[in-house]
Design an enzyme around this catalytic site. Structure first.
Site, mmCIF file in Angstrom:
data_model
loop_
_atom_site.group_PDB
_atom_site.id
_atom_site.type_symbol
_atom_site.label_atom_id
_atom_site.label_comp_id
_atom_site.label_asym_id
_atom_site.label_seq_id
_atom_site.Cartn_x
_atom_site.Cartn_y
_atom_site.Cartn_z
ATOM 1 N N ASN A 1 5.854 24.834 -25.457
ATOM 2 C CA ASN A 1 6.328 25.068 -24.088
ATOM 3 C C ASN A 1 7.810 25.417 -24.067
ATOM 4 O O ASN A 1 8.229 26.356 -23.397
ATOM 5 C CB ASN A 1 6.081 23.819 -23.220
ATOM 6 C CG ASN A 1 4.669 23.786 -22.669
ATOM 7 O OD1 ASN A 1 3.887 24.722 -22.867
ATOM 8 N ND2 ASN A 1 4.323 22.716 -21.968
ATOM 9 N N PHE B 1 8.953 14.256 -17.269
ATOM 10 C CA PHE B 1 7.793 15.146 -17.373
ATOM 11 C C PHE B 1 8.274 16.549 -17.729
ATOM 12 O O PHE B 1 9.216 17.056 -17.119
ATOM 13 C CB PHE B 1 7.028 15.167 -16.051
ATOM 14 C CG PHE B 1 6.376 13.859 -15.728
ATOM 15 C CD1 PHE B 1 5.124 13.549 -16.234
ATOM 16 C CD2 PHE B 1 7.025 12.907 -14.956
ATOM 17 C CE1 PHE B 1 4.513 12.323 -15.957
ATOM 18 C CE2 PHE B 1 6.432 11.684 -14.666
ATOM 19 C CZ PHE B 1 5.176 11.395 -15.173
ATOM 20 N N GLU B 2 7.593 17.176 -18.662
ATOM 21 C CA GLU B 2 8.096 18.446 -19.202
ATOM 22 C C GLU B 2 8.202 19.562 -18.171
ATOM 23 O O GLU B 2 8.973 20.492 -18.333
ATOM 24 C CB GLU B 2 7.215 18.898 -20.364
ATOM 25 C CG GLU B 2 5.790 19.217 -19.971
ATOM 26 C CD GLU B 2 4.853 19.170 -21.177
ATOM 27 O OE1 GLU B 2 4.596 18.052 -21.649
ATOM 28 O OE2 GLU B 2 4.398 20.217 -21.626
ATOM 29 N N ALA B 3 7.402 19.500 -17.105
ATOM 30 C CA ALA B 3 7.439 20.576 -16.114
ATOM 31 C C ALA B 3 8.642 20.464 -15.186
ATOM 32 O O ALA B 3 8.929 21.407 -14.450
ATOM 33 C CB ALA B 3 6.152 20.584 -15.300
#
Lengths: 258, 327, 327, 258
Positions: free
Chosen positions: B134, A52-54
């Site tokens: 991002n 997951f990117e976070a």
């Protein structure tokens, strides 16, 4: 094996999940891609490493995350790191698949999630890249999960948010993107599409049981290549449906969107 | 330096590291008590027109109390940096606080849907936008944290995202390969919600740190809201856990349940009903205004907001929903 | 890309990220049991001529068991990357293992003095040297960890260190300011000693991580030695603590007291008597050879070495000296 | 206050310690600089934030570290991070002082810790930069602690490992080093030297009690500027000596090196 009744979204997610091989790594976007990855982990790929990117890495997902940064994304995870860690893992070539959605997708697999219409006077503003551009640039194979219709599947996207094959063969390499990457499969509620090895154009590879080629063509805003050996996508198994409905998305966030 | 291609959006912030160094040279290094109220912190560190960045990830570990205070203080013309910004962005749009934004993900609330009001604001053309991804924003903060004027990545190559950004494409002096040069960004102020802080601003975060470690180092000023204050000894007994050291921090505010209605890992899950209500009332501008008055403008403190949203009973429910609460 | 100035030393490793990506594409991602012996790990992953990097900081948290095994395996012509490398470098010089080195600090053992033998080796001209600084090497590893071909910093500007390095001076495309471009380096193999690992290679480190997080991500192969193996559940129960995830790791070896004679924070202090003995015996080549035979070449295992050095009694003393032991 | 007998190294370290103001940040090298910083923390600068390149931040030093990466460097510290964290803190301009040693130092405050003689055929090989070049490049004011003799203080160093004022006024800026940085004080066992504000050449500012200007000149391999108002460095206080001997360096690692 007897197969229960199922809806199109369920068909799409079950089909997508099967493309995730066990022992591989996958970076997932929010929503349907996340549901598909969770289903795969519970059915066909127990050692799937979900990124997951976070910052969440390889959780044992207790429920489908609502956000790719919520606490479920690192529930009993291997690591709870940050965005830099997960993105650089993709940059280094350690992530096999990107699993994404998109508002518009064109024949070269380019994804638009930014605007419809003119950029400065948009008809519709969408969220933008998030981490999708990064995943589509760095992961080895990009897979897109999206509901099939004419407004989504277009000849040319209004805005290339995340790179597919850009303008065609050689364009990714010329732009400076890492060699050997690009769109791999598009999984919709009607069909599975790949890309022609030479022309890099979208190509219908398998049509879901009960769907006609005509349905696919009518819902696609351009003329896709039809593979010489189009297959029929097998329907969801009872196990897949049960896990999807009872464990992955009991709140019907995704599978209830008909 | 040969520039092969460049984005056409303006840079909102100066990427000169020596300008930032001059600021940091004067920033106090002594360990002093930095506790204050939300109002004091906003008055002191978030003036009209400043460039703001919010920690966490959308509706996870966000400093809601400070965001509400910014709305109540009627701040205008703010700059903003948001990778995946969701409820935080929705709030700042609700307050008409924004003028120019460096963004990767806005308007949406992930699986919950899109914000009608944030969409209206962003489709109005009144807010200047510079597009990034991002990771690109993460690299920009990281470059600032490293004290240099740019960082490189392979994000955005070949796309319109690059065209509408402020990035430049350069060639590697060793391999000749193309990379995207991303300008460092030193936000004027960052607001970050953490699990624990001491009164000096030494912080612990449990779970994912998103891009907050880079942000805390890039920002000129840092406001910390913390679920709980801890004694300085709790920091020194296990220094491996410290992720933000005191000398980066300007204000410390203890705000239990401070990420509500967002998720706080190991503490409480997000309040999906309340977030869904936002999306619903935003459809009608009058109803939305009454909603904002009720929950933000006519409210005097974050505790009062929590009471309005269901108080302890609600918070206990959200605690039960949080998968990571130690049971 | 305009190059304003460049170092005259050769680059020992290719900074092309696509070459590294091809390697990492094929690296297995499944969580499998990676336990093996020191000998198996050296046989499998550290052939003659490979480019090696050692974790820790000189005589702190170093993988002594693997270093001894490299000497016993008579490895030759190794490349080496060392920021502050002290006892690790001294060992590799003792074994005549080195051919080309990217270094910032060699020969010395910090406050303890300089190694006569490492000095002889390095003054002989038989080992090719490329000069860097500690931070420059950190940036080179970080660039590799980020999957790009270079990183930038302001280290080495104006100095002979730059002239004798493999760096290039470039201009920022945004500010026109000068920066040193540092080529990414992907070591063939890294060896890192940690506090805890599970059998898959998920690792915890207590205290400072030095440049090991960057190193573990840059290296193509990673050998982990761990003070103790822990159950996989110990990893999953607190994922915030994981600093090296399993998919980076190729070999896991449980080596209690594995940093001896170096310091291991929270476990045991360095054995200053033994390290002083090294510096003393190195003055005489015959005496040094007998010393190496006794402590390394005629020894069959790391446990045997620990016994020779004083066994449990000695280790208890070192545990007492360690300031950070929880008492 | 009565002053006990003390040796030259003790004088040097006590003098150096006084240059560290309370509430400032200092990055320290191994050996004497480390001892001086610890002494300052215990006597005149209780809120001194000591930064170690390997990752230790603001420890309450229980004893003098032997290595700038040993466990004492984060004993009850504020943070135990890594090299990147501490070095980038210097890069951002958050560190006031660098406190270093050196094998050779020249009139512009350039430091050699790499080789004596020709680089490829060195008479003597030293350790190299370690983190010294980085500290001398990024920290606002560099201070050097070193025993005073003709072989150490030379007109021009054989190898510029870490930058002083390089070739003179403007040279640091021309090279691209951050503005406003450079050598500040040199503290030896005989004197304290600063740098002339215009010429950037080393300048004797204070001579230790009991030392003659002649001693300083005889032990310096070039002709330093003499400040118009040379002072006498006050001797160590009883408190300084007691803390130095009993708490900082009871093993006499540094103060025993006569």
């Amino acid at each position: 094996m007897m197969t229960s009744a199922y809806n199109k979204i369920e068909m799409m997610i079950c089909t997508a999940a099967r493309f995730l091989e066990d022992g591989t790594t996958v970076a997932v976007g929010t929503g349907a891609p996340c549901a598909a990855a969770m289903l795969a982990q519970k059915v066909n790929a127990p050692n799937l490493v979900i990124i997951f990117e976070a910052g969440g890495l390889a959780p044992l997902l207790p429920q489908m995350p609502i956000s790719v940064g919520d606490s479920r994304t690192f529930f009993r995870g291997i690591m709870a790191a940050g965005m830099n860690e997960m993105m650089t893992t993709c940059c280094r070539g350690l992530v096999d698949y990107a699993f994404l959605g998109g508002a518009q997708i064109d024949k070269y697999g380019n994804i638009n999630s930014t605007v419809i219409g003119d950029y400065y006077k948009p008809k519709v503003r969408f969220p933008g890249s998030g981490g999708a551009n990064d995943f589509a640039s760095f992961c080895w194979q990009t897979m897109i999960i999206a509901v099939h219709n004419q407004t989504r599947f277009v000849e040319k996207v209004d805005f290339v948010t995340s790179p597919g094959y850009l303008t065609g063969p050689g364009a990714r390499e010329a732009a400076g993107l890492p060699a050997g990457t690009g769109p791999h499969k598009i999984i919709t509620d009607l069909a599975v599409m790949g890309f022609h090895p030479e022309s890099k154009e979208m190509m219908v590879e398998s049509i879901h049981q009960g769907v006609e080629l005509q349905d696919v063509l009518q819902n696609t805003g351009f003329r896709p290549i039809i593979s010489e050996s189009v297959k029929t996508t097998p329907p969801p198994s009872d196990t897949e449906l049960k896990v999807l409905r009872e464990e992955v998305d009991p709140g019907r966030y995704i599978i209830g969107r008909q | 330096m040969n520039i092969i291609e460049e984005g056409q959006a303006p840079l909102f912030m100066n990427p000169d590291p020596d300008k930032a160094r001059e600021f940091f040279r004067k920033k106090p290094r002594a360990m002093t008590d930095k506790r204050m109220t939300e109002k004091e912190a906003v008055d002191m560190f978030i003036p009209d027109g400043c460039y703001l960045a919010i920690g966490g990830f959308g509706a996870n570990r966000i400093p809601t109390a400070i965001l509400h205070e910014i709305l109540r203080a009627r701040r205008r013309n703010l700059g903003f940096l948001g990778h995946t910004s969701t409820h935080d962005f929705q709030l700042l749009c609700a307050g008409n606080c924004l003028k120019k934004v460096d963004v990767a993900y806005i308007i949406g609330l992930e699986a919950r849907g899109l914000s009608p009001n944030a969409r209206r604001v962003m489709e109005s053309g009144e807010v200047e936008v510079c597009e990034w991804t991002n990771y690109a924003l993460c690299v920009r903060l990281r470059a600032a944290a490293e004290g240099v004027s740019f960082g490189i990545a392979r994000s955005m190559l070949g796309t319109d995202t690059l065209k509408m950004s402020g990035a430049k494409v350069i060639e590697c002096p060793f391999t000749g390969k193309r990379f995207v040069a991303l300008p460092a960004v030193w936000p004027d102020v960052a607001v970050i919600h953490v699990h624990e802080s001491d009164i000096y601003g030494n912080c612990h975060i449990r779970g994912i740190s998103v891009a907050d470690l880079e942000l805390a180092r890039a920002a000129k000023r840092v406001i910390i809201t913390a679920e709980r204050l801890v004694d300085g000894y709790a920091i020194r007994i296990n220094p491996t856990r410290t992720v933000i050291p005191f000398y980066l921090v300007d204000a410390v505010i203890e705000v239990p349940f401070g990420s509500y209605p967002g998720n706080m890992a190991y503490e409480y899950f997000s309040d999906e009903q309340h977030l869904a209500q936002w999306l619903k009332v935003e459809k009608d501008t009058d109803e939305f205004q009454r909603f904002l008055d009720k929950y933000i403008y006519n409210v005097s403190s974050f505790e009062e907001y929590l009471e309005l949203c269901g108080g302890i009973k609600k918070l206990k429910e959200l605690r039960k929903l949080e998968a990571l609460v130690d049971r």
